[in-house]
Structure formats: structure tokens, C-alpha cells
Write a protein that holds these residues in place. Structure first.
Motif, PDB file in Angstrom:
ATOM      1  N   GLU A  14      -1.456  37.271  14.088  1.00 43.31           N
ATOM      2  CA  GLU A  14      -0.718  37.120  15.352  1.00 43.31           C
ATOM      3  C   GLU A  14      -0.800  35.682  15.850  1.00 43.31           C
ATOM      4  N   CYS A  15      -2.054  35.128  15.719  1.00 43.11           N
ATOM      5  CA  CYS A  15      -2.278  33.751  16.166  1.00 43.11           C
ATOM      6  C   CYS A  15      -1.400  32.772  15.389  1.00 43.11           C
ATOM      7  N   LYS A  16      -1.345  32.987  14.082  1.00 43.05           N
ATOM      8  CA  LYS A  16      -0.529  32.098  13.229  1.00 43.05           C
ATOM      9  C   LYS A  16       0.952  32.234  13.583  1.00 43.05           C
ATOM     10  N   LYS A  17       1.336  33.492  13.856  1.00 44.56           N
ATOM     11  CA  LYS A  17       2.742  33.757  14.190  1.00 44.56           C
ATOM     12  C   LYS A  17       3.128  33.031  15.476  1.00 44.56           C
ATOM     13  N   LYS A  18       2.188  33.075  16.456  1.00 44.40           N
ATOM     14  CA  LYS A  18       2.449  32.422  17.738  1.00 44.40           C
ATOM     15  C   LYS A  18       2.518  30.903  17.565  1.00 44.40           C
ATOM     16  N   GLN A  19       1.575  30.419  16.750  1.00 44.53           N
ATOM     17  CA  GLN A  19       1.554  28.962  16.495  1.00 44.53           C
ATOM     18  C   GLN A  19       2.884  28.512  15.870  1.00 44.53           C
ATOM     19  N   LYS A  20       3.357  29.354  14.951  1.00 48.59           N
ATOM     20  CA  LYS A  20       4.606  29.025  14.263  1.00 48.59           C
ATOM     21  C   LYS A  20       5.771  29.016  15.252  1.00 48.59           C
ATOM     22  N   LYS A  21       5.711  29.986  16.181  1.00 49.42           N
ATOM     23  CA  LYS A  21       6.777  30.109  17.174  1.00 49.42           C
ATOM     24  C   LYS A  21       6.782  28.917  18.133  1.00 49.42           C
ATOM     25  N   ASP A  22       5.594  28.425  18.455  1.00 47.47           N
ATOM     26  CA  ASP A  22       5.493  27.318  19.405  1.00 47.47           C
ATOM     27  C   ASP A  22       5.497  25.947  18.731  1.00 47.47           C
ATOM     28  N   ARG A  26      10.317  23.593  16.401  1.00 50.69           N
ATOM     29  CA  ARG A  26      11.138  24.683  16.945  1.00 50.69           C
ATOM     30  C   ARG A  26      11.806  24.271  18.255  1.00 50.69           C
ATOM     31  N   GLN A  27      11.109  23.384  18.997  1.00 51.26           N
ATOM     32  CA  GLN A  27      11.691  22.919  20.260  1.00 51.26           C
ATOM     33  C   GLN A  27      12.911  22.024  19.990  1.00 51.26           C
ATOM     34  N   ASP A  28      12.825  21.288  18.883  1.00 51.06           N
ATOM     35  CA  ASP A  28      13.958  20.424  18.543  1.00 51.06           C
ATOM     36  C   ASP A  28      15.113  21.208  17.912  1.00 51.06           C
ATOM     37  N   PHE A  29      14.734  22.248  17.161  1.00 50.09           N
ATOM     38  CA  PHE A  29      15.764  23.072  16.500  1.00 50.09           C
ATOM     39  C   PHE A  29      15.595  24.528  16.934  1.00 50.09           C
TER      40      PHE A  29
END
Lengths: 179, 75
Positions: A14-22, A26-29
Motif C-alpha cells: 500500500e505504501c509503495k502504491k501511495k508513493q507511486k501515486k504521489d 505524476r504531478q507533471d503528467f
């Protein structure tokens, strides 16, 4: 013990998933690949309307082509001397360019007719068959009538383009192509 | 989904299908035009062009209707 290990693994996942999301990139694309390729019904309607316009335009162009081609003038080319072709005889010539072979035939009633020599089936050269009083394509045994150039036997379905002729004294001129 | 939105969805889908059918008819007319030109027939492409223009006009009106309907729903 194995349950605790599983729980830790889940939390880590879950932690890795959240890190990936943030992640910064991702903010640029922010747009997902799937949603980028998603076509809405509204876009589809616009696409179809533009397609409809394009096809209508293409149809209009196709309708105008015969008139444009007709407008361009055909040359006037001397073909033969009328007296040099006996009844039932024929002569080959080129019209409107040297790459367009044609055939001139004197019919039984004395009239002269000329057609493109290119068979409308697969572009072989037609020849005059005096016995059958026809233009004959030896490639696939297609027969065209000498009177009108219409196919009456074999695979061809379209008539031969007719060459318009004019006679001035003893000279015969080709002045146009009738398709 | 309220009734108005559901009606809008159905209408939108139906118009999309109608426009799609119109485009297919136009493609058929285009193919017929090309075939007629290859056969050196001059009248068929003319009628096909008129038919295609009429279908395009119908398609255009349908699209305008959809856009207006969409605008009303949004308001």
C-alpha cells in the motif's frame, strides 16, 4: 507469525502504491494513458460529422472530374488517307498521344469507325477480325462489335472508347475520344 | 441518473447511430461514383454527389440538434 508477515507485506505494498501515486512525475503528467485515449460519444459525433463532410466533398470532386477532363481540348491528328483503307480493312494509329494505340476500320457499308485498341478487360490490344466483323481480343477471347464498340462475347463488359473522326477531302483526322 | 439525463443518453446514442448510418451510405455512394467513373458514366457520380450532400446536410442538422440539446441539459 505468517499472518503478521502478510500484514507487513500488505502495508508495504500500500505504501509503495501511495508513493507511486504521489510521485513527482505524476504531478507533471496527471493524465492516465487510458483516459488520454478515451473517446467520448461527443467526440465520435464530431468525427463522424467531419467524415461526412469529407466524403461529400470527395463525391463532389468525383462528379466534377468528367467535366474537367471533357473541357481539356483534344488534338487534331491526321490518321490516314480514306482511299488507302479498303472495305473490311483496318489501320493502326495512335491517338491522342503516341502511347494510346487505336484502330481504324472500314465497315461493309463503307463507313469508317475508330476505337481505342486497348481492351477494356485487361488492356490487351484488340485486332480486327474481318470474318466475324468484330474487334477481337486474343488474350481472353473478348469480342466487340465494329458498329458501336460494344462487347458481345468474352469477359469484357465495357465498350471500347470511340475515336471521333473527321474527313476533309481524302484525309481522315482524329479529333476526340468518346467514352 | 434522472429521467432527463437518461433521455438525453438514449437520444444521443440514437443520433450517433443515425449519423453513423448516414456516413456508411455516403461511403457506398462514393464507391458507386468511383465504379461509375471507371465505367465512363458521367451521370451516376453527379447523382451520387447530390445524394451525398443531402446526407451530409441531414447529418449536420442532427449534430446541431445534439449540440443544442446538450447545451440545454447543461443549463
Amino acid at each position: 507469525m505468517p499472518e503478521e508477515k502478510n500484514k507487513e507485506q500488505d502495508e508495504c505494498f500500500e505504501c509503495k502504491k501511495k508513493q507511486k501515486k504521489d510521485a513527482r512525475w505524476r504531478q507533471d503528467f496527471p493524465v492516465e494513458w487510458e483516459s488520454d485515449n478515451y473517446v467520448t460519444r461527443r467526440e465520435m459525433v464530431k468525427f463522424l460529422a467531419l467524415g461526412s463532410l469529407t466524403i461529400a466533398g470527395a463525391n463532389a470532386v468525383l462528379a466534377g472530374i468528367p467535366h474537367i477532363v471533357k473541357a481539356s481540348e483534344m488534338p487534331r491528328t491526321r490518321v490516314a488517307l480514306a482511299s488507302s483503307i479498303p472495305v473490311g480493312g483496318s489501320k493502326l494509329f495512335s491517338y491522342p498521344t503516341k502511347e494510346d494505340p487505336c484502330i481504324l476500320v472500314r465497315q461493309g457499308n463503307g463507313d469508317l469507325v475508330a476505337y481505342s485498341q486497348v481492351c477494356t478487360h485487361l488492356s490487351c490490344a484488340v485486332i480486327h477480325d474481318e470474318k466475324e466483323n468484330a474487334l477481337f481480343c486474343p488474350c481472353h477471347h473478348g469480342y466487340f462489335s465494329v458498329d458501336e464498340g460494344r462487347p458481345y462475347a468474352g469477359p469484357p463488359t465495357r465498350p471500347l472508347p470511340r475515336i471521333k473522326l473527321e474527313q476533309q477531302g481524302n484525309e481522315i483526322f482524329a479529333v476526340g475520344v468518346e467514352v | 441518473m434522472d429521467n432527463r439525463q437518461a433521455q438525453g443518453t438514449t437520444l444521443f446514442t440514437a443520433l450517433l447511430v443515425l449519423i453513423g448510418i448516414g456516413v456508411v451510405v455516403q461511403l457506398w455512394l462514393l464507391a458507386a461514383s468511383v465504379d461509375a467513373l471507371m465505367r465512363h458514366q458521367q451521370t451516376i457520380p453527379l447523382y451520387a454527389a447530390l445524394g451525398s450532400a443531402a446526407v451530409f446536410a441531414i447529418n449536420g442538422l442532427l449534430v446541431l440538434y445534439v449540440i443544442n440539446f446538450d447545451r440545454k441539459i447543461k443549463q
